[in-house]
Scaffold this motif. Structure first.
Motif, mmCIF file in Angstrom:
data_model
loop_
_atom_site.group_PDB
_atom_site.id
_atom_site.type_symbol
_atom_site.label_atom_id
_atom_site.label_comp_id
_atom_site.label_asym_id
_atom_site.label_seq_id
_atom_site.Cartn_x
_atom_site.Cartn_y
_atom_site.Cartn_z
ATOM 1 N N GLN A 10 0.843 -1.208 0.000
ATOM 2 C CA GLN A 10 0.000 0.000 0.000
ATOM 3 C C GLN A 10 0.874 1.252 0.000
ATOM 4 O O GLN A 10 0.596 2.206 -0.730
ATOM 5 C CB GLN A 10 -0.925 0.026 1.221
ATOM 6 N N ASN A 14 1.090 4.107 -2.885
ATOM 7 C CA ASN A 14 0.773 5.511 -2.600
ATOM 8 C C ASN A 14 1.914 6.468 -2.927
ATOM 9 O O ASN A 14 1.677 7.639 -3.213
ATOM 10 C CB ASN A 14 0.415 5.688 -1.118
ATOM 11 N N TYR A 15 3.145 5.981 -2.839
ATOM 12 C CA TYR A 15 4.311 6.856 -2.975
ATOM 13 C C TYR A 15 4.575 7.211 -4.423
ATOM 14 O O TYR A 15 4.509 6.342 -5.279
ATOM 15 C CB TYR A 15 5.544 6.184 -2.369
ATOM 16 N N TYR A 17 2.690 10.054 -4.584
ATOM 17 C CA TYR A 17 1.546 10.925 -4.870
ATOM 18 C C TYR A 17 0.619 11.148 -3.685
ATOM 19 O O TYR A 17 -0.101 12.133 -3.638
ATOM 20 C CB TYR A 17 0.772 10.373 -6.068
ATOM 21 N N TYR A 18 0.626 10.236 -2.733
ATOM 22 C CA TYR A 18 -0.251 10.358 -1.574
ATOM 23 C C TYR A 18 0.597 10.071 -0.339
ATOM 24 O O TYR A 18 0.637 8.958 0.170
ATOM 25 C CB TYR A 18 -1.435 9.386 -1.714
ATOM 26 N N GLU A 20 0.481 11.135 2.787
ATOM 27 C CA GLU A 20 -0.201 10.810 4.040
ATOM 28 C C GLU A 20 -0.514 9.317 4.098
ATOM 29 O O GLU A 20 -0.270 8.649 5.103
ATOM 30 C CB GLU A 20 -1.485 11.635 4.172
ATOM 31 N N GLY A 21 -1.034 8.789 2.999
ATOM 32 C CA GLY A 21 -1.327 7.355 2.921
ATOM 33 C C GLY A 21 -0.063 6.515 2.982
ATOM 34 O O GLY A 21 -0.041 5.440 3.600
ATOM 35 N N THR A 22 1.005 7.013 2.363
ATOM 36 C CA THR A 22 2.287 6.310 2.403
ATOM 37 C C THR A 22 2.772 6.181 3.842
ATOM 38 O O THR A 22 3.122 5.079 4.294
ATOM 39 C CB THR A 22 3.348 7.072 1.577
ATOM 40 N N GLN A 50 11.361 13.776 -0.192
ATOM 41 C CA GLN A 50 10.218 14.665 0.013
ATOM 42 C C GLN A 50 10.478 15.725 1.086
ATOM 43 O O GLN A 50 10.091 16.870 0.932
ATOM 44 C CB GLN A 50 8.966 13.860 0.386
#
Length: 168
Positions: A10, A14-15, A17-18, A20-22, A50
């Motif tokens: 997951q 997500n990484y 682009y998302y 928080e989810g990452t 990042q």
């Protein structure tokens, strides 16, 4: 599939682009298995790529390698972080060790070595190493990366020659 792998996948999905989810997925993965090298590596990438917190990134990469020195996925990112931090000798030594590991994607490591030489303004050596990357490359996407690196280095080599002529 176990929970750790589920959360690592997951996080990878997500990484970058998302974020928080990452981070949420990585937190879960590391709470299940604090020694998961893929999760530690991705956490290092988040900090390096990042957040530009290279010290923290370095700690995650070192922790991953402390758990498994053969965690091949860590080396390209760890080497890049060392280069970004200006720790050129450490980057050189890490490259030297990484190329000895079975299964290491050598083209990626040669690219990092070329970038190291570029950073040190040793452009001829950087071009020589980029040719090694071409020879060991089996990835079409990486071919365009190698070409753009070579073009940039050639451009810098030309600028260097022009500046040397002016200074004489």
């Amino acid at each position: 599939m176990n929970s750790v792998n589920k959360y690592v996948l997951q996080a990878l999905d997500n990484y970058p682009y998302y974020l928080e989810g990452t981070l949420e997925s990585l937190s879960y993965a590391l709470s299940y298995d604090e020694s998961n090298t893929m999760a530690l590596c991705l956490m290092g990438r988040v900090y390096s790529e990042q957040l530009f917190d290279y010290e923290q990134a370095k700690k995650y990469f070192q922790e991953a390698l402390a758990y498994n020195v053969q965690a091949l996925e860590v080396y390209p990112y760890f080497i890049q972080t060392l280069i970004d931090m200006g720790e050129y000798e450490a980057a050189k030594n890490t490259i030297k060790f990484a190329v000895t590991l079975p299964g290491m994607p050598l083209a990626e490591i040669w690219i990092k070595k070329a970038l190291l030489f570029e950073k040190l303004r040793k452009f001829k050596k950087a071009l020589k190493i980029s040719k090694m990357a071409k020879m060991d490359n089996l990835d079409s996407n990486l071919s365009s990366t190698i070409k753009s690196i070579e073009d940039r280095i050639k451009s810098k080599l030309e600028m260097n020659k022009t500046n040397n002529k002016r200074n004489k």
